[in-house]
Design an enzyme around this catalytic site. Structure first.
Site, PDB file in Angstrom:
ATOM      1  N   TYR A   1      42.010  38.287  56.914  1.00  0.00           N
ATOM      2  CA  TYR A   1      42.222  37.404  55.762  1.00  0.00           C
ATOM      3  C   TYR A   1      42.409  38.281  54.509  1.00  0.00           C
ATOM      4  O   TYR A   1      41.656  39.245  54.301  1.00  0.00           O
ATOM      5  CB  TYR A   1      41.008  36.464  55.636  1.00  0.00           C
ATOM      6  CG  TYR A   1      40.931  35.708  54.343  1.00  0.00           C
ATOM      7  CD1 TYR A   1      42.013  34.963  53.889  1.00  0.00           C
ATOM      8  CD2 TYR A   1      39.779  35.733  53.569  1.00  0.00           C
ATOM      9  CE1 TYR A   1      41.945  34.267  52.693  1.00  0.00           C
ATOM     10  CE2 TYR A   1      39.689  35.034  52.382  1.00  0.00           C
ATOM     11  CZ  TYR A   1      40.777  34.309  51.945  1.00  0.00           C
ATOM     12  OH  TYR A   1      40.715  33.626  50.771  1.00  0.00           O
TER      13      TYR A   1
ATOM     14  N   ARG B   1      16.200  31.256  45.977  1.00  0.00           N
ATOM     15  CA  ARG B   1      16.993  32.389  46.481  1.00  0.00           C
ATOM     16  C   ARG B   1      16.375  33.013  47.735  1.00  0.00           C
ATOM     17  O   ARG B   1      17.047  33.675  48.521  1.00  0.00           O
ATOM     18  CB  ARG B   1      17.099  33.423  45.359  1.00  0.00           C
ATOM     19  CG  ARG B   1      18.378  34.137  45.301  1.00  0.00           C
ATOM     20  CD  ARG B   1      18.664  34.918  44.033  1.00  0.00           C
ATOM     21  NE  ARG B   1      17.743  34.910  42.943  1.00  0.00           N
ATOM     22  CZ  ARG B   1      16.699  35.739  42.787  1.00  0.00           C
ATOM     23  NH1 ARG B   1      16.418  36.637  43.702  1.00  0.00           N
ATOM     24  NH2 ARG B   1      15.942  35.670  41.713  1.00  0.00           N
TER      25      ARG B   1
ATOM     26  N   LYS C   1      35.363  25.963  55.983  1.00  0.00           N
ATOM     27  CA  LYS C   1      36.502  25.532  56.798  1.00  0.00           C
ATOM     28  C   LYS C   1      36.058  24.514  57.844  1.00  0.00           C
ATOM     29  O   LYS C   1      35.492  23.501  57.506  1.00  0.00           O
ATOM     30  CB  LYS C   1      37.185  26.751  57.401  1.00  0.00           C
ATOM     31  CG  LYS C   1      37.430  27.876  56.402  1.00  0.00           C
ATOM     32  CD  LYS C   1      38.292  27.440  55.237  1.00  0.00           C
ATOM     33  CE  LYS C   1      38.512  28.594  54.280  1.00  0.00           C
ATOM     34  NZ  LYS C   1      39.112  28.197  53.026  1.00  0.00           N
TER      35      LYS C   1
ATOM     36  N   ASP D   1      34.851  37.593  62.775  1.00  0.00           N
ATOM     37  CA  ASP D   1      35.003  36.464  61.860  1.00  0.00           C
ATOM     38  C   ASP D   1      35.686  35.364  62.673  1.00  0.00           C
ATOM     39  O   ASP D   1      36.858  35.477  63.036  1.00  0.00           O
ATOM     40  CB  ASP D   1      35.851  36.893  60.661  1.00  0.00           C
ATOM     41  CG  ASP D   1      36.074  35.761  59.657  1.00  0.00           C
ATOM     42  OD1 ASP D   1      35.978  34.584  60.042  1.00  0.00           O
ATOM     43  OD2 ASP D   1      36.368  36.063  58.484  1.00  0.00           O
TER      44      ASP D   1
HETATM   45  N1  PLP Z   1      37.363  34.489  56.601  1.00  0.00           N
HETATM   46  C1  PLP Z   1      38.508  33.854  56.872  1.00  0.00           C
HETATM   47  C2  PLP Z   1      39.163  34.075  58.186  1.00  0.00           C
HETATM   48  C3  PLP Z   1      39.075  32.983  55.933  1.00  0.00           C
HETATM   49  O1  PLP Z   1      40.227  32.362  56.217  1.00  0.00           O
HETATM   50  C4  PLP Z   1      38.410  32.793  54.692  1.00  0.00           C
HETATM   51  C5  PLP Z   1      38.975  31.902  53.668  1.00  0.00           C
HETATM   52  O2  PLP Z   1      40.055  31.379  53.803  1.00  0.00           O
HETATM   53  C6  PLP Z   1      37.228  33.487  54.448  1.00  0.00           C
HETATM   54  C7  PLP Z   1      36.720  34.321  55.423  1.00  0.00           C
HETATM   55  C8  PLP Z   1      36.505  33.359  53.126  1.00  0.00           C
HETATM   56  O3  PLP Z   1      35.799  32.181  53.069  1.00  0.00           O
HETATM   57  P1  PLP Z   1      35.424  31.431  51.688  1.00  0.00           P
HETATM   58  O4  PLP Z   1      36.700  30.920  51.121  1.00  0.00           O
HETATM   59  O5  PLP Z   1      34.446  30.393  52.117  1.00  0.00           O
HETATM   60  O6  PLP Z   1      34.803  32.456  50.800  1.00  0.00           O
END
Ligand code: PLP
Length: 397
Positions: A113, A59, A211, A186
């Site tokens: 999101y 960790r 992603k 993000d």
């Molecule tokens: N940020 C964006 C723009 C996303 O589209 C997503 C998931 O689709 C996330 C964060 C969250 O990522 P995770 O699914 O790896 O937790």
């Protein structure tokens, strides 16, 4: 001494390290170890005390996750980067560990999101967090929100999910910096192969590694890229809250990341072809794609993204209903009807029942996330086959 060891000891102690010899591995090692042995207690003490770099316990960091963190910091142009078990774990660590800590305030993009929006609403509800939502393309509204109370973080997405709105990172960074706030972006949807927000003035860059960066739909991960101070706080959050990225996941993401630029080159080209095709299709009412001149921020995207517009295309069916969307999804064969994006494989997601399900339906409608909105993540398949498949599924609507 070794000769005296009995079999029960030998099977436990044998081959604890790799035999030495000339030749560097071309692929970095996967160090799948939770525990790390030290030559002295003083060494261990110094590592625990952050007086020297090293490893003590999974960790607290592992060499493989550290290699991925260094690679991501180098790609995004930040001092450091700390990886987490998912994009949401990374975002939660940043919001609670940096943005909101000791009474901090967040001004966030209203159509982030869905799970991020739900997280912020929950932090507001359960922990009285000071969070306000704003339309990040309305710079006067952003300035007013930042001016309404001292704000620590302005949080936006470089390309938003699912409406693919593009934020002007340089302008928003200036607005934030003028008021003593930092800009966190993000950049999951764009990926570093389309834009790197730090180059436009952002302070913190966040990705879901699940992603484009991994790109193969087989691992989850997240990262916060920022200053050494932000990274120290993020590392502490991973240690205490436990959202660290395990080494095998880190190793797979490093492997996936090697083809990021190649994959995105193909995906962006195909997405533009698909977007143009859908825009002319009689069963499609509207296409959201920053590469189309009809997109409200097309000029900004052209300037900020240097000729690439991302691999995701969202579109609204002319029959803007759940029934029509279900018929379209059920007719898909080559393209997966799946809840993710950024993979080698093309995938369609239906936001109203998945990513944005937790958002109040009236708010969803106000944001433009209607019942006929679908989000297509274009993979690396031949674009002609994708277009044939889309035409076939649209014919059933
Ligand atoms: N940020 C964006 C723009 C996303 O589209 C997503 C998931 O689709 C996330 C964060 C969250 O990522 P995770 O699914 O790896 O937790």
């Amino acid at each position: 001494m070794a000769e005296a060891e009995r079999l029960g000891t030998r099977v436990v102690r044998a081959a604890r390290s790799l035999p030495s010899g000339a030749g560097e591995p071309v692929v970095p090692a996967l160090v799948q170890s939770v525990a790390f042995d030290h030559a002295s207690a003083a060494e261990q003490d110094a590592i625990f005390g952050n007086e020297r770099p090293g490893y003590v316990y999974g960790r607290y960091g592992t060499p493989t996750a550290a290699a991925l963190g260094s690679a991501l910091a180098a790609i995004e142009g930040t001092e450091a980067a700390v990886t987490f078990a998912s994009g949401m774990a990374a975002i939660h660590a940043y919001f609670t560990g940096c943005a909101l800590r000791d009474g901090g305030r967040i001004v966030a993009q209203e159509d982030v999101y869905g799970a991020v929006r739900a997280m912020l609403e929950r932090l507001r509800r359960e922990q009285a967090a000071d969070v306000v939502f704003v339309d990040p393309t309305d710079h006067a509204a952003v300035a007013a929100a930042l001016d309404s109370a001292p704000t620590r973080v302005l949080h936006v997405e470089s390309i938003s999910n699912p409406l693919l709105r593009v934020t002007d990172v340089a302008a928003l960074a200036a607005l934030a910096h003028d008021r003593g706030a930092v800009l966190a972006v993000d950049a999951t949807f764009a990926s570093p192969a389309v834009t790197r927000p730090r180059e436009h003035g952002a302070d913190v860059v966040i990705h879901s590694l699940t992603k484009y960066i991994n790109g193969h739909g087989d691992v989850m991960g997240g990262v916060v890229c920022g200053s050494a101070d932000v990274a120290a706080e993020m590392r502490d959050r991973a240690i205490i809250d436990g959202g660290y990225l395990p080494p095998h996941e880190a190793w797979l993401i490093l492997r996936g990341m090697r083809t990021l630029e190649l994959r995105l080159r193909r995906q962006c080209e195909s997405a533009l072809l698909v977007a143009r095709h859908l825009a002319a299709h009689p069963k499609v009412a509207r296409v959201h794609y920053p590469g189309l001149p009809s997109h409200p921020q097309h000029a900004l995207a052209a300037r900020q993204f240097g000729g690439r517009y991302g691999g995701v295309v969202s579109f609204v069916l002319r029959s803007d209903t759940k029934e029509a969307a279900f018929r379209f999804l059920d007719a898909l064969d080559l393209i997966a009807s799946a809840t993710t994006l950024g993979d080698l494989y093309s995938e369609v997601l239906y936001p109203a029942i998945s990513s944005h399900r937790r958002i109040d339906p009236r708010e969803r409608a106000r944001l433009g996330i209607s019942d006929g909105l679908l989000r297509l993540s274009v993979g690396i398949e031949d674009p002609a086959d994708l277009i044939t498949e889309l035409d076939r599924a649209l014919a059933t609507v």
